[in-house]
Design a protein around this motif. Sequence first.
Motif, PDB file in Angstrom:
ATOM      1  N   PHE A  42     -51.340   4.556  -0.917  1.00  0.00           N
ATOM      2  CA  PHE A  42     -49.998   4.583  -1.491  1.00  0.00           C
ATOM      3  C   PHE A  42     -49.830   5.854  -2.315  1.00  0.00           C
ATOM      4  O   PHE A  42     -50.701   6.234  -3.097  1.00  0.00           O
ATOM      5  CB  PHE A  42     -49.766   3.362  -2.385  1.00  0.00           C
ATOM      6  N   ALA A  43     -48.680   6.521  -2.146  1.00  0.00           N
ATOM      7  CA  ALA A  43     -48.468   7.814  -2.803  1.00  0.00           C
ATOM      8  C   ALA A  43     -48.246   7.677  -4.300  1.00  0.00           C
ATOM      9  O   ALA A  43     -48.749   8.479  -5.083  1.00  0.00           O
ATOM     10  CB  ALA A  43     -47.281   8.527  -2.160  1.00  0.00           C
ATOM     11  N   THR A  44     -47.474   6.670  -4.708  1.00  0.00           N
ATOM     12  CA  THR A  44     -47.120   6.532  -6.119  1.00  0.00           C
ATOM     13  C   THR A  44     -47.151   5.077  -6.535  1.00  0.00           C
ATOM     14  O   THR A  44     -47.195   4.170  -5.708  1.00  0.00           O
ATOM     15  CB  THR A  44     -45.708   7.083  -6.398  1.00  0.00           C
ATOM     16  N   GLY A  45     -47.116   4.853  -7.845  1.00  0.00           N
ATOM     17  CA  GLY A  45     -47.067   3.506  -8.391  1.00  0.00           C
ATOM     18  C   GLY A  45     -45.666   3.138  -8.816  1.00  0.00           C
ATOM     19  O   GLY A  45     -44.678   3.730  -8.408  1.00  0.00           O
ATOM     20  N   ASP A  46     -45.622   2.174  -9.644  1.00  0.00           N
ATOM     21  CA  ASP A  46     -44.453   1.552 -10.237  1.00  0.00           C
ATOM     22  C   ASP A  46     -43.682   0.651  -9.307  1.00  0.00           C
ATOM     23  O   ASP A  46     -42.461   0.731  -9.176  1.00  0.00           O
ATOM     24  CB  ASP A  46     -43.522   2.514 -10.945  1.00  0.00           C
ATOM     25  N   GLY A  47     -44.443  -0.272  -8.749  1.00  0.00           N
ATOM     26  CA  GLY A  47     -43.819  -1.440  -8.173  1.00  0.00           C
ATOM     27  C   GLY A  47     -43.795  -2.501  -9.239  1.00  0.00           C
ATOM     28  O   GLY A  47     -43.155  -3.515  -9.069  1.00  0.00           O
ATOM     29  N   SER A  48     -44.413  -2.300 -10.299  1.00  0.00           N
ATOM     30  CA  SER A  48     -44.875  -2.950 -11.546  1.00  0.00           C
ATOM     31  C   SER A  48     -45.621  -4.201 -11.139  1.00  0.00           C
ATOM     32  O   SER A  48     -45.961  -4.285 -10.017  1.00  0.00           O
ATOM     33  CB  SER A  48     -43.726  -3.185 -12.491  1.00  0.00           C
ATOM     34  N   GLU A  49     -46.211  -5.174 -11.781  1.00  0.00           N
ATOM     35  CA  GLU A  49     -46.564  -5.027 -13.152  1.00  0.00           C
ATOM     36  C   GLU A  49     -47.752  -4.089 -13.310  1.00  0.00           C
ATOM     37  O   GLU A  49     -48.604  -4.030 -12.455  1.00  0.00           O
ATOM     38  CB  GLU A  49     -46.883  -6.345 -13.884  1.00  0.00           C
ATOM     39  N   LEU A  50     -47.733  -3.453 -14.487  1.00  0.00           N
ATOM     40  CA  LEU A  50     -48.753  -2.458 -14.823  1.00  0.00           C
ATOM     41  C   LEU A  50     -48.910  -1.390 -13.749  1.00  0.00           C
ATOM     42  O   LEU A  50     -50.021  -0.939 -13.447  1.00  0.00           O
ATOM     43  CB  LEU A  50     -50.093  -3.151 -15.117  1.00  0.00           C
ATOM     44  N   ASN A  51     -47.764  -1.004 -13.187  1.00  0.00           N
ATOM     45  CA  ASN A  51     -47.680   0.165 -12.303  1.00  0.00           C
ATOM     46  C   ASN A  51     -48.394   0.040 -10.960  1.00  0.00           C
ATOM     47  O   ASN A  51     -49.099   0.950 -10.554  1.00  0.00           O
ATOM     48  CB  ASN A  51     -48.206   1.403 -13.038  1.00  0.00           C
ATOM     49  N   PRO A  52     -48.193  -1.056 -10.222  1.00  0.00           N
ATOM     50  CA  PRO A  52     -48.730  -1.087  -8.859  1.00  0.00           C
ATOM     51  C   PRO A  52     -48.024  -0.132  -7.911  1.00  0.00           C
ATOM     52  O   PRO A  52     -47.824   1.004  -8.304  1.00  0.00           O
ATOM     53  CB  PRO A  52     -48.600  -2.538  -8.437  1.00  0.00           C
ATOM     54  N   TYR A  53     -47.557  -0.566  -6.746  1.00  0.00           N
ATOM     55  CA  TYR A  53     -47.324   0.359  -5.640  1.00  0.00           C
ATOM     56  C   TYR A  53     -45.866   0.411  -5.197  1.00  0.00           C
ATOM     57  O   TYR A  53     -45.219  -0.619  -5.012  1.00  0.00           O
ATOM     58  CB  TYR A  53     -48.218  -0.029  -4.456  1.00  0.00           C
ATOM     59  N   SER A  54     -45.374   1.634  -5.007  1.00  0.00           N
ATOM     60  CA  SER A  54     -44.040   1.824  -4.436  1.00  0.00           C
ATOM     61  C   SER A  54     -44.162   1.969  -2.925  1.00  0.00           C
ATOM     62  O   SER A  54     -45.172   2.434  -2.403  1.00  0.00           O
ATOM     63  CB  SER A  54     -43.350   3.051  -5.041  1.00  0.00           C
ATOM     64  N   VAL A  55     -43.097   1.555  -2.236  1.00  0.00           N
ATOM     65  CA  VAL A  55     -43.077   1.564  -0.769  1.00  0.00           C
ATOM     66  C   VAL A  55     -41.898   2.435  -0.350  1.00  0.00           C
ATOM     67  O   VAL A  55     -40.743   2.042  -0.487  1.00  0.00           O
ATOM     68  CB  VAL A  55     -42.938   0.139  -0.215  1.00  0.00           C
ATOM     69  N   ALA A  56     -42.199   3.641   0.165  1.00  0.00           N
ATOM     70  CA  ALA A  56     -41.154   4.612   0.450  1.00  0.00           C
ATOM     71  C   ALA A  56     -40.930   4.850   1.937  1.00  0.00           C
ATOM     72  O   ALA A  56     -39.875   5.349   2.327  1.00  0.00           O
ATOM     73  CB  ALA A  56     -41.474   5.946  -0.221  1.00  0.00           C
ATOM     74  N   GLN A  77     -39.900  -1.464  -3.014  1.00  0.00           N
ATOM     75  CA  GLN A  77     -39.382  -0.527  -2.019  1.00  0.00           C
ATOM     76  C   GLN A  77     -38.420   0.437  -2.691  1.00  0.00           C
ATOM     77  O   GLN A  77     -37.554   0.039  -3.469  1.00  0.00           O
ATOM     78  CB  GLN A  77     -38.682  -1.300  -0.902  1.00  0.00           C
ATOM     79  N   THR A  78     -38.566   1.730  -2.386  1.00  0.00           N
ATOM     80  CA  THR A  78     -37.779   2.753  -3.082  1.00  0.00           C
ATOM     81  C   THR A  78     -36.757   3.447  -2.194  1.00  0.00           C
ATOM     82  O   THR A  78     -35.994   4.281  -2.679  1.00  0.00           O
ATOM     83  CB  THR A  78     -38.718   3.804  -3.696  1.00  0.00           C
ATOM     84  N   SER A  79     -36.759   3.138  -0.893  1.00  0.00           N
ATOM     85  CA  SER A  79     -35.775   3.743   0.009  1.00  0.00           C
ATOM     86  C   SER A  79     -35.658   2.867   1.250  1.00  0.00           C
ATOM     87  O   SER A  79     -36.501   1.995   1.500  1.00  0.00           O
ATOM     88  CB  SER A  79     -36.200   5.162   0.411  1.00  0.00           C
ATOM     89  N   ASP A  80     -34.596   3.100   2.033  1.00  0.00           N
ATOM     90  CA  ASP A  80     -34.459   2.401   3.307  1.00  0.00           C
ATOM     91  C   ASP A  80     -35.539   2.886   4.270  1.00  0.00           C
ATOM     92  O   ASP A  80     -35.909   4.071   4.271  1.00  0.00           O
ATOM     93  CB  ASP A  80     -33.085   2.653   3.909  1.00  0.00           C
TER      94      ASP A  80
END
Length: 230
Positions: A42-56, A77-80
Amino acid sequence: MKIVSRKTYTVITSATLLLASALLAPAPAKASPNSLCAFEEFATGDGSELNPYSVADEADLSEVADCGGVPNVYYKQTSDISLTSEWINQNGFSGIYDGDYHTISNIQINGANSGNGLFEAIQNGEIKKLNLSGSISNAITNTGLIAGSALNATISEVNVKVDINAPSNNLTEPSMNIGGALGAVSSGSDLVNILVEPLVLGESSVEGNTSVGGVVGYAYDTNLVNIRSV
């Protein structure tokens, strides 16, 4: 038998709810990640809690599929996302997935096995604020675009556009527990604010032999609030 969802339903029929749970109960989700799970992908965090994973993108979504059996992991999820290849996921999901009202589109599944959907099954997990669109062909048992089955799961604010084709004339391996959103749901699950619509206006269908529904094929010991198909 071909069932085309054209009316709005707010409850599951009593006949469906009274079917024998021993025969129709969903299979449990896998409780651990498969061997391909790699959280470091995973490229980045902040899916929260405590900064897990974003899905782009599609690659991130594939990692969610691989690692989804790890309980209580948060994804956002951060984008379509539009899928570019057939979706194959025979893994369970036990995390928390926040779609943030984004869309996963062009989901194409060849349902050759039991447990067909974005996830094979959701157990002790949560899916929320998500839009899905796609189709499932050759569905057999426990099939829905969100997941084939759900146990002690919470699914809320999800819109689904789907076409599901099942080999309804197959008497040796009949299709059962087929729903636009979820195939089979049980074990204290909560379904809240779920809408299923045609993938193509006027052409959508949900097919199967036994326990077939516009939203859910089979539900037992499940809290249903404002679930409907149009």
